[in-house]
Write an enzyme that holds these catalytic residues in place. Structure first.
Site, PDB file in Angstrom:
ATOM      1  N   PRO B 164       0.826  -1.063   0.075  1.00  0.00           N
ATOM      2  CA  PRO B 164       0.086  -0.060  -0.087  1.00  0.00           C
ATOM      3  C   PRO B 164       0.822   1.293  -0.031  1.00  0.00           C
ATOM      4  CG  PRO B 164      -0.913  -1.395   1.402  1.00  0.00           C
ATOM      5  CD  PRO B 164       0.366  -2.271   0.994  1.00  0.00           C
ATOM      6  N   GLY B 359     -17.348   3.592 -33.393  1.00  0.00           N
ATOM      7  CA  GLY B 359     -18.344   4.410 -33.065  1.00  0.00           C
ATOM      8  C   GLY B 359     -19.136   4.005 -31.695  1.00  0.00           C
ATOM      9  N   GLU B 383       3.993  -4.062 -13.447  1.00  0.00           N
ATOM     10  CA  GLU B 383       5.374  -4.401 -13.692  1.00  0.00           C
ATOM     11  C   GLU B 383       6.303  -3.094 -13.775  1.00  0.00           C
ATOM     12  OE1 GLU B 383       6.279  -7.748 -15.285  1.00  0.00           O
ATOM     13  OE2 GLU B 383       4.203  -8.601 -15.082  1.00  0.00           O
ATOM     14  N   ASN B 386       5.000   3.023 -16.459  1.00  0.00           N
ATOM     15  CA  ASN B 386       5.925   3.508 -17.735  1.00  0.00           C
ATOM     16  C   ASN B 386       6.416   4.702 -17.449  1.00  0.00           C
ATOM     17  OD1 ASN B 386       4.858   1.680 -18.900  1.00  0.00           O
ATOM     18  ND2 ASN B 386       3.640   2.779 -20.628  1.00  0.00           N
TER      19      ASN B 386
END
Lengths: 254, 401
Positions: B164, B359, B383, B386
């Site tokens: 956490p 759409g 993992e 980014n």
């Protein structure tokens, strides 16, 4: 009995591909198109491998006729558990006119050479839909045949075959050596496992020429033209039953 | 044709007749090799691996992908069937039940499986990462005790690093492991654990020493699970024999695992993008507006071309990184981070644009494309986010030689 089963496999255009006719109407487009093993041939391989796993037979030999690419199909069968392969080399040009008669001559010659106890084939290929090779092979060998097999049980030197026929199911008992052709419900083919794909690399594929087997590949058939099925025409709505009967009469249908 | 397999025609818009069938048919339908065909450049053997994975995804996963998502199912039976084909320990050594394949083979396989269900494949890849860690850093007893069952997915594994209070700053984790006799006593909690609660074997990074990465060790533990997704350790005793490697090596083990894990997750993104591009392409060929099919609209043609280009670029990047990792090249870890960054970002965008091309239909749960968007979104986060990937790359560029 030799305990050897010969399984024929065919490399065909994948069943899910949209078929296109060549512009010159000489055949269908095969260049760059996804190919895979004929689904009924997969079922045939699976049946042979299951027999070997149950120790009812000793060796599964898989054979395919065609140009270099058919080796992919043989490798897939090896990855499913076949022991060794035979590639009958047929150059691309002659492959175009290769049909059930020539293939059955080749299979008959190989069955004798390998002293096969059983020849198992798919009931038909999904490109030609001929449903002839198994029957012709049996006739050339003068062996009994169990075609459209949905259940196969080896009983000593006989085979009990449950066949799918128009009226339902027919059970026959035939002597071995015999030719069987696999129908859809015979089994569910296994996936190749990763370890088996790697083991398959080491299994042998022998190269054989049709001439070595004394087979002449000349075709007695000539394809004149290949066309797509006609486009579906719009129907005609009618108001009453009398109109319908009248229209059918006009069209010469009744 | 005499084959009694139902072949539906062109996908009908708004049809509820198994949208998974829409996906299955469309992936196979064209059959002629196009620029985005994922089998380009592969060896014959790799194409065989890819075919098995692809067939498995199409037959065993795609038909259930929507249900698994909707009902939040962990598909144990299907996972075990995948493991029987060798997908449980793809790059684990054969002597303990693994398939012994390369990182590139692995990437190809996960990309193909992902077209059937992205989130399930992501789990399979995390499981594989854990088995590899035990295989690589474990002693003989640990390898023999854990790996065979894990490779067959008799038991399932989870990777427990995040807490956490420590996500990107993984080295600051606080779950403590105090040595008392022949057991470590664990206290603390882990969060966002993939498979947590359904899995049997936990690879847990915990603090045995001082602050920072050098104080972290890696413990392997079993669990009689209750279905919780946060793992809470209260005086939890783990035998000393379950220490992977040596004390203080845990962070290094965790990061080495993640290098491969990043390629695997990026591969899952590739599969999602591949499926999305094919769905978008098929939709453009069918949907008509302003009197013609959308495929005649130049903006959409160009958009599709850009999506395809980014997909192939991502794929080449991921496969190169896989090869670098396999060869243990010095740039491998950084390349894996770059590939994960690039591919997960680009592939999410591809899935998103594919949805846009559908759409309003793209937003309906009947259509698979929205699931690919949701499932691939998380790959930009797990993992190593980014942002953390950028940290790794910039550190490599700016470090003093």
């Amino acid at each position: 009995m030799s305990g050897r089963v010969l399984v024929g496999v065919k490399r065909v255009i994948d069943y899910a591909v949209k078929i296109r006719v060549k512009p010159d109407h000489s055949g269908v487009v095969t260049e760059g198109v996804k190919h895979s093993m004929n689904p009924f041939c997969e079922i045939a391989v699976e049946e042979a491998v299951k027999m070997k796993e149950k120790k009812l037979i000793k060796e599964v030999v898989v054979v395919s006729c065609g140009p270099q690419q058919v080796q992919e199909t043989i490798r897939t069968a090896l990855a499913m558990g076949a022991d060794r392969g035979i590639h009958v080399e047929v150059p691309a040009k002659e492959y175009e006119s290769l049909g059930p008669l020539q293939v059955s001559k080749i299979l008959a010659a190989l069955a004798k050479k390998e002293e096969a106890q059983l020849v198992i084939l798919g009931k038909q290929a999904i490109d030609g839909d001929c449903n002839q090779t198994g029957q012709m092979t049996a006739a050339l060998l003068d062996w009994p045949q169990g075609t459209f097999a949905s259940e196969v049980t080896l009983e000593g030197d006989k085979v009990k075959v449950v066949r799918e026929i128009d009226g339902g199911l027919e059970t026959i008992k035939i002597n071995t050596p015999a030719v069987l052709t696999a129908d859809l419900r015979l089994n569910t083919p296994r996936y190749a496992t990763l370890p088996n794909i790697m083991k398959a690399k080491k299994k042998k594929i022998a190269n054989v020429k049709p001439a070595d087997l004394g087979v002449d590949l000349t075709s007695r058939l000539e394809v004149l033209r290949v066309d797509e099925p006609p486009q579906r025409q719009a129907g005609v709505k009618v108001e009453t039953v009398d109109d319908l009967v009248g229209k059918l009469r006009e069209a010469g249908r009744i | 044709m005499a084959v009694s397999l139902a072949l539906s025609g062109v996908a009908r818009l708004g049809s509820r007749i198994g949208r998974s069938h829409q996906l299955i048919r469309s992936i196979h339908k064209r059959g002629v090799s196009s620029c985005i065909d994922p089998s380009h450049g592969l060896s014959e053997e790799q194409k065989e691996f890819q075919k098995v994975a692809f067939d498995f995804a199409t037959n065993e996963m795609a038909p259930h992908m929507a249900e698994w998502d909707q009902k939040e199912i962990f598909p144990v039976e299907v996972l075990r069937r995948a493991a029987q084909l060798g997908f449980g320990g793809i790059y684990v050594q054969p002597d303990v039940g693994g398939s012994g394949l390369s990182r590139l083979d692995t990437s190809v396989i996960f990309e193909a499986l992902s077209t059937g269900c992205v989130s399930t494949t992501a789990y399979i890849s995390i499981h594989n990462m854990c088995v590899w860690m035990i295989d690589t850093f474990g002693n003989t007893e640990q390898r023999e005790k854990f790996c065979p069952d894990l490779c067959l997915m008799e038991k399932f594994a989870s990777y427990c690093l995040t807490e956490p209070g420590s996500g990107s700053d993984a080295a600051s984790l606080t779950t403590s492991a105090q040595l008392k006799g022949d057991h470590y006593i664990l206290n603390g909690s882990k969060a966002f654990i993939s498979g947590g609660g359904d899995t049997d074997v936990y690879v847990v990074m915990c603090r045995t020493g001082g602050k920072g990465p050098k104080g972290i060790s890696c413990l392997v533990m079993g669990w009689n699970s209750q279905p919780t997704r946060a793992l809470i350790f209260e005086d939890c005793a783990v035998p000393v024999a379950n220490l992977l490697g040596v004390e203080g090596q845990g962070f290094n083990i965790a990061m080495r695992g993640l290098n491969g894990g990043r390629i695997n997750i990026a591969s899952c993104s590739l599969g999602a993008a591949q499926a999305s591009v094919q769905l978008a392409r098929d939709h453009l060929l069918v949907r008509k507006q302003f009197g013609e099919t959308l495929s005649n609209n130049q903006f959409l043609q160009f958009k599709l071309a850009e999506m395809a280009t980014k997909l192939v670029a991502s794929r080449l990047f991921v496969r190169q990184a896989a090869t670098a990792l396999q060869e243990n090249r010095s740039d491998a870890a950084t390349l894996c981070a770059m590939a994960k960054l690039f591919a997960t970002d680009e592939c999410f965008n591809i899935c998103n644009q594919a949805l846009q091309m559908h759409g309003g239909y793209g937003y309906l749960k009947d259509y698979a494309v929205q699931q690919f968007v949701r499932d691939s979104r998380v790959h930009q986060i797990l993992e190593g986010t980014n942002e953390v990937m950028r940290m790794i790359v910039s550190r490599n560029l700016l470090s003093e030689i």
